[in-house]
Structure formats: structure tokens, C-alpha cells
Design an enzyme around this catalytic site. Structure first.
Site, mmCIF file in Angstrom:
data_model
loop_
_atom_site.group_PDB
_atom_site.id
_atom_site.type_symbol
_atom_site.label_atom_id
_atom_site.label_comp_id
_atom_site.label_asym_id
_atom_site.label_seq_id
_atom_site.Cartn_x
_atom_site.Cartn_y
_atom_site.Cartn_z
ATOM 1 N N ASN A 250 -1.285 -0.185 7.678
ATOM 2 C CA ASN A 250 -0.756 -1.535 7.925
ATOM 3 C C ASN A 250 -0.044 -2.153 6.719
ATOM 4 O O ASN A 250 0.111 -3.367 6.624
ATOM 5 C CB ASN A 250 -1.861 -2.447 8.485
ATOM 6 C CG ASN A 250 -3.000 -2.655 7.511
ATOM 7 O OD1 ASN A 250 -2.995 -2.079 6.428
ATOM 8 N ND2 ASN A 250 -3.962 -3.478 7.884
ATOM 9 N N TYR B 132 -12.280 -2.809 -2.695
ATOM 10 C CA TYR B 132 -12.710 -2.911 -1.301
ATOM 11 C C TYR B 132 -14.234 -2.906 -1.160
ATOM 12 O O TYR B 132 -14.758 -2.529 -0.105
ATOM 13 C CB TYR B 132 -12.089 -1.781 -0.479
ATOM 14 C CG TYR B 132 -10.661 -2.061 -0.030
ATOM 15 C CD1 TYR B 132 -10.342 -3.235 0.665
ATOM 16 C CD2 TYR B 132 -9.632 -1.156 -0.276
ATOM 17 C CE1 TYR B 132 -9.048 -3.497 1.087
ATOM 18 C CE2 TYR B 132 -8.334 -1.406 0.149
ATOM 19 C CZ TYR B 132 -8.047 -2.582 0.837
ATOM 20 O OH TYR B 132 -6.767 -2.846 1.268
ATOM 21 N N HIS C 152 -1.853 -5.448 1.547
ATOM 22 C CA HIS C 152 -3.106 -6.187 1.349
ATOM 23 C C HIS C 152 -2.726 -7.567 0.843
ATOM 24 O O HIS C 152 -1.795 -7.710 0.054
ATOM 25 C CB HIS C 152 -3.989 -5.506 0.294
ATOM 26 C CG HIS C 152 -5.116 -6.388 -0.168
ATOM 27 N ND1 HIS C 152 -6.302 -6.498 0.524
ATOM 28 C CD2 HIS C 152 -5.210 -7.250 -1.215
ATOM 29 C CE1 HIS C 152 -7.084 -7.378 -0.089
ATOM 30 N NE2 HIS C 152 -6.451 -7.851 -1.145
ATOM 31 N N GLU D 59 -9.681 -11.002 -7.255
ATOM 32 C CA GLU D 59 -8.796 -9.843 -7.134
ATOM 33 C C GLU D 59 -7.710 -9.846 -8.215
ATOM 34 O O GLU D 59 -7.390 -8.794 -8.771
ATOM 35 C CB GLU D 59 -8.165 -9.821 -5.739
ATOM 36 C CG GLU D 59 -9.184 -9.517 -4.642
ATOM 37 C CD GLU D 59 -8.615 -9.543 -3.231
ATOM 38 O OE1 GLU D 59 -9.384 -9.314 -2.301
ATOM 39 O OE2 GLU D 59 -7.398 -9.803 -3.054
ATOM 40 N N LYS E 249 0.831 -1.201 0.000
ATOM 41 C CA LYS E 249 0.000 0.000 0.000
ATOM 42 C C LYS E 249 0.874 1.263 0.000
ATOM 43 O O LYS E 249 2.100 1.193 0.216
ATOM 44 C CB LYS E 249 -0.915 -0.051 1.221
ATOM 45 C CG LYS E 249 -1.968 -1.169 1.186
ATOM 46 C CD LYS E 249 -2.650 -1.240 2.552
ATOM 47 C CE LYS E 249 -3.789 -2.231 2.598
ATOM 48 N NZ LYS E 249 -4.321 -2.335 3.992
HETATM 49 P P1 IDP Z 1 -6.968 -7.249 5.867
HETATM 50 O O1 IDP Z 1 -6.225 -6.208 5.049
HETATM 51 O O2 IDP Z 1 -6.110 -7.814 6.946
HETATM 52 O O3 IDP Z 1 -7.613 -8.312 5.004
HETATM 53 P P2 IDP Z 1 -9.664 -6.161 6.222
HETATM 54 O O4 IDP Z 1 -10.535 -6.452 7.401
HETATM 55 O O5 IDP Z 1 -10.009 -6.795 4.921
HETATM 56 O O6 IDP Z 1 -8.156 -6.486 6.639
HETATM 57 O O7 IDP Z 1 -9.651 -4.583 6.048
HETATM 58 C C1 IDP Z 1 -9.082 -4.001 4.894
HETATM 59 C C2 IDP Z 1 -8.194 -2.863 5.316
HETATM 60 O O8 IDP Z 1 -9.012 -1.820 5.857
HETATM 61 C C3 IDP Z 1 -7.185 -3.177 6.415
HETATM 62 O O9 IDP Z 1 -6.002 -3.760 5.915
HETATM 63 C C4 IDP Z 1 -6.943 -1.815 7.006
HETATM 64 O O10 IDP Z 1 -6.016 -1.061 6.205
HETATM 65 C C5 IDP Z 1 -8.300 -1.155 6.885
HETATM 66 N N1 IDP Z 1 -9.063 -1.290 8.119
HETATM 67 C C6 IDP Z 1 -9.786 -2.364 8.517
HETATM 68 N N2 IDP Z 1 -10.379 -2.137 9.711
HETATM 69 C C7 IDP Z 1 -10.042 -0.876 10.055
HETATM 70 C C8 IDP Z 1 -10.331 -0.051 11.195
HETATM 71 O O11 IDP Z 1 -11.055 -0.434 12.118
HETATM 72 N N3 IDP Z 1 -9.770 1.187 11.194
HETATM 73 C C9 IDP Z 1 -8.969 1.654 10.182
HETATM 74 N N4 IDP Z 1 -8.677 0.913 9.116
HETATM 75 C C10 IDP Z 1 -9.191 -0.336 9.050
HETATM 76 MG MG MG Z 2 -9.167 -8.154 3.636
#
Ligand code: IDP
Ligand code: MG
Length: 151
Positions: A112, A49, A115, A126, A9
Site C-alpha cells: 500500500n 512497527y 506509511h 517516529e 515504502k
Molecule cells: P497504516 O499504514 O494505514 O497506519 P496499520 O494498521 O498501522 O496501517 O498497518 C501497518 C501496515 O501493515 C499497513 O500499512 C500495511 O502495509 C500492513 N498491514 C496491515 N494490516 C495488514 C493485513 O491485514 N495484511 C497485510 N498487511 C497488512
Molecule cells: Mg499505522
């Protein structure tokens, strides 16, 4: 052999972590079969997303992912989907296991770094969204038997 989509990202690109993240996936034994550097627009990010539309973090997530270029890749290997998710670590970096990318380089869920597809089915969807078939390059690796061979 499974394939999975990986995104480094915008924060990973801005922080100079492309090489580090690729290195970890290569070290694991996964094989890179497609890669491109792209700055995605809003409509595309919203499609990627779509499952999160309506969630409180959705708007911020779209702004984050469209804020700067990112590195999109397809990695291949035995159980590639699970293996890559394991190498990335939990979504919330403060809950990610030590040794994972999100533990070692991140603190916030909204920054984080990566993805990775969360199921074989989603990986297929995807990869189709991000890459045209001619952008994916299967190749024979001389060391394959020493990495993915089984007894
Ligand atoms: P993942 O990337 O580990 O699969 P997902 O639940 O699919 O996690 O969420 C997609 C992305 O959305 C996460 O990687 C993160 O960047 C963001 N995200 C998810 N939950 C939150 C939150 O509660 N606060 C801020 N960003 C979030
Ligand atoms: Mg995800």
C-alpha cells in the site's frame, strides 16, 4: 505547526512513484523539512512497527519494509498528521477513497505504498526514531501566508 513522518515504502520506490507521492504532498501545501533514502534493517523495522508485533501480518510486513530501500520524510503543516493520512487513504487500498494515493496506485494492503504517522504523539516518537535533530531543516517559505494563513 504539526509534523508527521511519511515513508514511501519499497513498492513505491520500485514502481517509480517517489515523485508522484511527493508531488501530491507538495500540492496539498505541506512543507518538506527532512528526507533521506534508506534501506532499513530488521531490528529497526521491528522497532518502527513494534505496535503490530504478534499480529498475523507482522512477519510479512517486516520482510516487505526491509526488502529494498525506502524514502523517509518529515512533512510539516497545519494538522499535518490528519492531512497526510487523508491524502494517503485507508490502509486497505480497495477501501481508500478515490483521489487518495492508496486508491489511485494500489490494490493490496501488503503493497500500500506509504506509511504516515497516525497521531501527533506517534508522529513525535517516529520522527525521533527516524531522524536526528540535525537532519531536520526548518525553512521559511515565501508562499506560507497563502497556504497556511487563516482569517
Ligand atoms: P497504516 O499504514 O494505514 O497506519 P496499520 O494498521 O498501522 O496501517 O498497518 C501497518 C501496515 O501493515 C499497513 O500499512 C500495511 O502495509 C500492513 N498491514 C496491515 N494490516 C495488514 C493485513 O491485514 N495484511 C497485510 N498487511 C497488512
Ligand atoms: Mg499505522
Amino acid at each position: 505547526m504539526e509534523r508527521t513522518l511519511v515513508l514511501i515504502k519499497p513498492d513505491g520506490v520500485q514502481r517509480g512513484l517517489i515523485g508522484e507521492i511527493i508531488k501530491r504532498l507538495e500540492n496539498r501545501g505541506l512543507k518538506l523539512v527532512a528526507a533521506k533514502f534508506v534501506h532499513v534493517h530488521r531490528a529497526f523495522a521491528e522497532e518502527h512497527y513494534a505496535i503490530h508485533k504478534g499480529k498475523p501480518f507482522f512477519e510479512g510486513l517486516i520482510e516487505y519494509i526491509t526488502s529494498s530501500p525506502l524514502m523517509a520524510m518529515v512533512w510539516e503543516g497545519p494538522q499535518a498528521v490528519a492531512a497526510v493520512r487523508q491524502t494517503m487513504g485507508a490502509t486497505k487500498p480497495t477501501e481508500a477513497a478515490p483521489g487518495t494515493i492508496r486508491h489511485d496506485f494500489a490494490l493490496e494492503m501488503g503493497r500500500n505504498l506509504t506509511h504516515a504517522s497516525d497521531s501527533i504523539e506517534n508522529a513525535k516518537t517516529e520522527i525521533d526514531l527516524w531522524f536526528k535533530p540535525e537532519e531536520i531543516f526548518p525553512w521559511d517559505r515565501a508562499s506560507e501566508e497563502w497556504i497556511s494563513g487563516s482569517n
